[in-house]
Design an enzyme around this catalytic site. Sequence first.
Site, PDB file in Angstrom:
ATOM      1  N   GLU A  33     -37.505  91.783   8.743  1.00 19.46           N
ATOM      2  CA  GLU A  33     -36.360  92.672   8.917  1.00 19.46           C
ATOM      3  C   GLU A  33     -36.202  93.081  10.380  1.00 19.46           C
ATOM      4  OE1 GLU A  33     -34.135  94.507   6.025  1.00 19.46           O
ATOM      5  OE2 GLU A  33     -34.369  92.352   6.236  1.00 19.46           O
ATOM      6  N   LYS A  84     -33.276  87.714  13.155  1.00 22.05           N
ATOM      7  CA  LYS A  84     -32.345  87.126  12.189  1.00 22.05           C
ATOM      8  C   LYS A  84     -31.107  86.568  12.897  1.00 22.05           C
ATOM      9  CE  LYS A  84     -33.660  89.907   8.116  1.00 22.05           C
ATOM     10  NZ  LYS A  84     -33.975  88.853   7.151  1.00 22.05           N
ATOM     11  N   SER A 131     -32.516  93.757   3.408  1.00 22.17           N
ATOM     12  CA  SER A 131     -32.356  94.916   2.533  1.00 22.17           C
ATOM     13  C   SER A 131     -31.924  96.153   3.304  1.00 22.17           C
ATOM     14  CB  SER A 131     -33.666  95.215   1.790  1.00 22.17           C
ATOM     15  OG  SER A 131     -34.719  95.464   2.704  1.00 22.17           O
ATOM     16  N   HIS A 141     -29.155  89.837  -1.488  1.00 24.20           N
ATOM     17  CA  HIS A 141     -30.400  90.586  -1.604  1.00 24.20           C
ATOM     18  C   HIS A 141     -30.989  90.385  -2.992  1.00 24.20           C
ATOM     19  CE1 HIS A 141     -32.646  94.647  -1.763  1.00 24.20           C
ATOM     20  NE2 HIS A 141     -33.415  93.724  -1.207  1.00 24.20           N
TER      21      HIS A 141
END
Length: 245
Positions: free
Chosen positions: A44, A49, A71, A92
Amino acid sequence: GINAEYMGDRQEAERRRQFTKEIIQSTDLKSLAECDIVVECIPEDLTLKSELLRELNHLCQPHTIFASNTSSLSVTKLAEASGRPGKALGLHLFVPLHRMKLAEVIQTKHTTPESLEQVLSFVKAIEKHPIVCEDNMGFTVGRILYPYLVQGFLLVERGQSPQEIDLAMKLACAHPMGPLQLADYIGLDIVASVLQNWIAAEPATLPITAVPQCVQALVAKGQLGRKTGQGFYKWADDKVLDHLR
C-alpha cells in the site's frame, strides 16, 4: 486449498485441480502483456503502485484494464498515474480469499461504462459478489470497519484486554471474531498503513491523530498478527491460541 476431497466432495476437488492448472506463475512483467485484465496487489504505497501501473501501461495492450487491490489509497490518483484513467479502477478483494465472497469494485470519475462492466463480469466469473463503490476513503467496508477497529485499539490502551473486547463483540453482535482478532488476521502492518493513509487524507473522520500506540508497538517488534504468529494474540496457523470462550 484443495481440501474439498477430504470432505467427500470429489467433484469440487477435481474442479479446483483443473482450475489450478490454468495458473501460470512468473516474475517477469512482460508475461502480462497479453492479459485482458491485470490486478495489482503490491504494498500500500501510492508511489510504488503508480510506478508499476505506468510500467504496465507501456507493456500491455491498449484494451487491457488495470485493477488495483488497494484498500486505502486514492483509486483516482492511481488511475490518473496509469496513463489510461478510463481503464483503471479499484478491485478490492477480502481475506481469506477462498471464503470471502465480496468484491468491492471502485469506479472513479474517469471510469468508462465498458471498463466497469468488464470488471463486474470478471468478478462474477471468479465467483465473487461485486458491489460498485465510489472512490472515498475506505470505500464501503473499510469506511465502517476501520473506525470500529480503532475503538477496539483505544479500549486496549485504556486497560481492557483484547480477549474481553473480542468476546463482548462476538456475544453481543454475533460477529465471528472481534476487532482485535480481526486486526491480527488482516495484519497489523496493513492496518497501520491504512490508518496512516486515512489520517493523512481525512483526519476529521477518525477519532485519532496517529496510529494507536498499542498497534505501533507491536508493528515495531515485528509482531504483525496471524502471519508472524504473534500480535494481540498468539497464533498457530489460522487459529488463536489464547482467546476467551
